[in-house]
Design a protein around this motif. Structure first.
Motif, short mmCIF file in Angstrom:
data_model
loop_
_atom_site.label_atom_id
_atom_site.label_comp_id
_atom_site.label_asym_id
_atom_site.label_seq_id
_atom_site.Cartn_x
_atom_site.Cartn_y
_atom_site.Cartn_z
N THR A 108 4.20 -4.65 -3.35
CA THR A 108 4.00 -3.75 -2.22
C THR A 108 3.00 -2.65 -2.48
O THR A 108 2.15 -2.36 -1.63
CB THR A 108 5.33 -3.12 -1.79
OG1 THR A 108 5.90 -2.42 -2.91
CG2 THR A 108 6.32 -4.18 -1.32
N ILE A 109 3.05 -2.01 -3.64
CA ILE A 109 2.13 -0.92 -3.91
C ILE A 109 0.78 -1.45 -4.38
O ILE A 109 -0.27 -0.99 -3.93
CB ILE A 109 2.72 0.04 -4.98
CG1 ILE A 109 4.06 0.61 -4.49
CG2 ILE A 109 1.73 1.17 -5.29
CD1 ILE A 109 3.97 1.39 -3.20
N GLU A 110 0.80 -2.46 -5.25
CA GLU A 110 -0.46 -3.01 -5.77
C GLU A 110 -0.95 -4.22 -5.00
O GLU A 110 -2.02 -4.76 -5.29
CB GLU A 110 -0.29 -3.36 -7.26
CG GLU A 110 0.07 -2.17 -8.14
CD GLU A 110 -0.92 -1.02 -7.99
OE1 GLU A 110 -2.12 -1.29 -7.81
OE2 GLU A 110 -0.49 0.14 -8.02
N GLU A 111 -0.17 -4.69 -4.03
CA GLU A 111 -0.57 -5.79 -3.14
C GLU A 111 -0.94 -7.06 -3.90
O GLU A 111 -1.88 -7.78 -3.54
CB GLU A 111 -1.71 -5.35 -2.22
CG GLU A 111 -1.36 -4.16 -1.36
CD GLU A 111 -2.47 -3.77 -0.41
OE1 GLU A 111 -2.76 -4.56 0.51
OE2 GLU A 111 -3.06 -2.69 -0.59
N MET A 112 -0.19 -7.37 -4.94
CA MET A 112 -0.39 -8.59 -5.70
C MET A 112 0.22 -9.78 -4.95
O MET A 112 1.25 -9.66 -4.28
CB MET A 112 0.27 -8.48 -7.08
CG MET A 112 -0.29 -7.40 -7.98
SD MET A 112 -1.82 -7.94 -8.75
CE MET A 112 -2.02 -6.63 -9.98
N ARG A 236 -6.09 15.88 -12.32
CA ARG A 236 -5.02 16.78 -11.92
C ARG A 236 -3.75 15.95 -11.78
O ARG A 236 -3.79 14.72 -11.73
CB ARG A 236 -5.35 17.44 -10.57
CG ARG A 236 -5.63 16.43 -9.45
CD ARG A 236 -6.17 17.13 -8.22
NE ARG A 236 -6.64 16.21 -7.22
CZ ARG A 236 -7.32 16.58 -6.14
NH1 ARG A 236 -7.60 17.85 -5.96
NH2 ARG A 236 -7.73 15.69 -5.27
N PRO A 237 -2.59 16.60 -11.70
CA PRO A 237 -1.37 15.84 -11.49
C PRO A 237 -1.48 14.99 -10.23
O PRO A 237 -2.01 15.42 -9.21
CB PRO A 237 -0.30 16.94 -11.33
CG PRO A 237 -0.86 18.09 -12.11
CD PRO A 237 -2.34 18.04 -11.87
N GLU A 238 -0.99 13.77 -10.32
CA GLU A 238 -1.13 12.82 -9.23
C GLU A 238 0.24 12.37 -8.75
O GLU A 238 1.21 12.35 -9.51
CB GLU A 238 -1.95 11.62 -9.70
CG GLU A 238 -3.34 12.00 -10.14
CD GLU A 238 -4.04 10.90 -10.92
OE1 GLU A 238 -5.27 10.87 -10.92
OE2 GLU A 238 -3.34 10.08 -11.54
N PRO A 239 0.35 11.99 -7.46
CA PRO A 239 1.66 11.57 -6.94
C PRO A 239 2.07 10.22 -7.48
O PRO A 239 1.24 9.35 -7.74
CB PRO A 239 1.41 11.51 -5.43
CG PRO A 239 -0.05 11.20 -5.31
CD PRO A 239 -0.71 11.93 -6.45
N ALA A 240 3.38 10.03 -7.65
CA ALA A 240 3.88 8.74 -8.10
C ALA A 240 3.70 7.69 -7.02
O ALA A 240 3.52 6.51 -7.31
CB ALA A 240 5.35 8.85 -8.50
N PHE A 241 3.73 8.10 -5.75
CA PHE A 241 3.64 7.15 -4.64
C PHE A 241 2.45 7.49 -3.75
O PHE A 241 2.41 8.55 -3.14
CB PHE A 241 4.94 7.14 -3.84
CG PHE A 241 6.10 6.62 -4.64
CD1 PHE A 241 6.32 5.26 -4.80
CD2 PHE A 241 6.95 7.50 -5.28
CE1 PHE A 241 7.36 4.78 -5.56
CE2 PHE A 241 8.01 7.04 -6.04
CZ PHE A 241 8.21 5.67 -6.18
N LEU A 242 1.51 6.57 -3.70
CA LEU A 242 0.28 6.76 -2.94
C LEU A 242 -0.04 5.46 -2.22
O LEU A 242 -0.28 4.43 -2.86
CB LEU A 242 -0.86 7.15 -3.87
CG LEU A 242 -2.25 7.30 -3.25
CD1 LEU A 242 -2.26 8.40 -2.20
CD2 LEU A 242 -3.28 7.60 -4.34
N ILE A 243 -0.02 5.49 -0.89
CA ILE A 243 -0.27 4.30 -0.08
C ILE A 243 -1.57 4.49 0.69
O ILE A 243 -1.81 5.54 1.28
CB ILE A 243 0.89 4.06 0.91
CG1 ILE A 243 2.19 3.84 0.15
CG2 ILE A 243 0.59 2.87 1.82
CD1 ILE A 243 3.40 3.73 1.06
N GLU A 250 5.90 -3.14 4.76
CA GLU A 250 6.68 -3.31 3.54
C GLU A 250 6.27 -2.32 2.45
O GLU A 250 7.08 -1.95 1.61
CB GLU A 250 6.58 -4.75 3.02
CG GLU A 250 5.22 -5.18 2.54
CD GLU A 250 5.25 -6.57 1.93
OE1 GLU A 250 4.18 -7.04 1.51
OE2 GLU A 250 6.33 -7.19 1.86
N GLN A 251 5.02 -1.87 2.49
CA GLN A 251 4.60 -0.84 1.53
C GLN A 251 5.35 0.47 1.79
O GLN A 251 5.81 1.13 0.85
CB GLN A 251 3.09 -0.59 1.65
CG GLN A 251 2.23 -1.72 1.11
CD GLN A 251 0.76 -1.42 1.30
OE1 GLN A 251 0.29 -1.22 2.43
NE2 GLN A 251 0.02 -1.36 0.23
#
Length: 270
Positions: A108-112, A236-243, A250-251
């Motif tokens: 879902t996140i990496e669209e594999m 810089r600090p980055e979010p754990a969830f980025l769409i 489904e993402q």
């Protein structure tokens, strides 16, 4: 291996590294922990580059090397007595079927594709499909809560709201600007924030999130944006969830289910 080949592999890894780091952050719930796994992967590749000679695509090869490290090390364990979001997440994670979260994130996140997930995790395609199905079912029922949306495009805001409500969560409101977001968050104190980066009055969704995290403390955040590169710089600090927009339903469902109990809420620089 020749110097030219080594240079080629470095270029291939460099192109895919931001996405590996994104996956590692979502998997571990922490930018720091995720980056440590990514570094360990690069160190392993320096010692043994054979995964890039196996006929796999560069992206699949890099993620497969990561999973070899991840599988041997196991999931990160929260410190005893800790009451952080990350620590509480481990309680939920311990109840999930083994390997389901990894497969879900890859899908879902990496669209594999499922065949790529199978190659990365060294399982069959049928197993990969089953793991994703199990993960969606288990994670959606794990935690329900109150969700706030920061989005200036009405149609997109309505779509996200519909997805979130269909999952059983309560949407406490939609904000179109930074000031509206802060006011809404202060009033409703949501359990989760979904935010765009560029808002209606040219204010910043990043600034709005930083204001809210300062105001409320630990709250999971998901960024849904057409400009993901602004948050994948490594500076810089980055979010754990980025769409990325345009997104798939489904993402959003996957990220919401996970971020409710396992997300990085580190402050982001403007």
């Amino acid at each position: 291996m020749t110097e030219g080949t080594s240079t080629d592999i470095s270029a291939l890894i460099g192109a895919e590294l931001p996405y590996l780091r994104r996956y590692a952050r979502a998997l571990t719930g922490s930018q720091g922990t995720g980056d440590r796994y990514a570094v360990a992967t690069l160190e392993a590749i320096l010692v043994d580059r054979s995964v890039f000679e196996s006929g796999l695509s560069p992206r699949v090869a890099l993620f497969r090397a990561f999973h070899a490290i991840w599988s041997s090390a196991g999931s990160p364990v929260a410190e005893e007595g800790s009451d952080t979001l990350e620590a509480r997440a481990q309680v939920h994670l311990s109840g999930l079927t083994r390997n389901t979260r990894e497969a879900l994130l890859l899908r879902t996140i990496e669209e594999m594709r499922f065949d790529q997930i199978a190659q990365i995790m060294t399982i069959s395609q049928a197993e990969a499909e089953e793991l994703v199905e199990i993960a969606m079912r288990e994670m959606e029922r794990s935690v329900l809560g109150r969700v706030m949306i920061i989005e200036d495009e009405t149609i997109i805001a309505m779509d996200i709201q519909s997805i979130v409500q269909a999952m059983g969560h309560e949407v406490v409101g939609v904000a179109r600007t930074r000031d509206q977001a802060v006011a809404l968050g202060d009033k409703e104190r949501p359990d989760l924030i979904l935010a765009d980066i560029q808002l209606a009055d040219n204010s910043s969704g990043i600034d709005a999130v930083n204001d809210l995290l300062t105001l409320m403390g630990d709250v999971p955040v998901i960024f849904i944006t057409a400009f993901p590169e602004r948050l994948l710089t490594g500076e810089r600090p980055e979010p754990a969830f980025l769409i990325s927009k345009p997104y798939l339903e489904e993402q959003v469902r996957s990220a919401v289910s996970q971020a409710m109990f396992f997300a990085s809420t580190e402050s982001l620089a403007a």
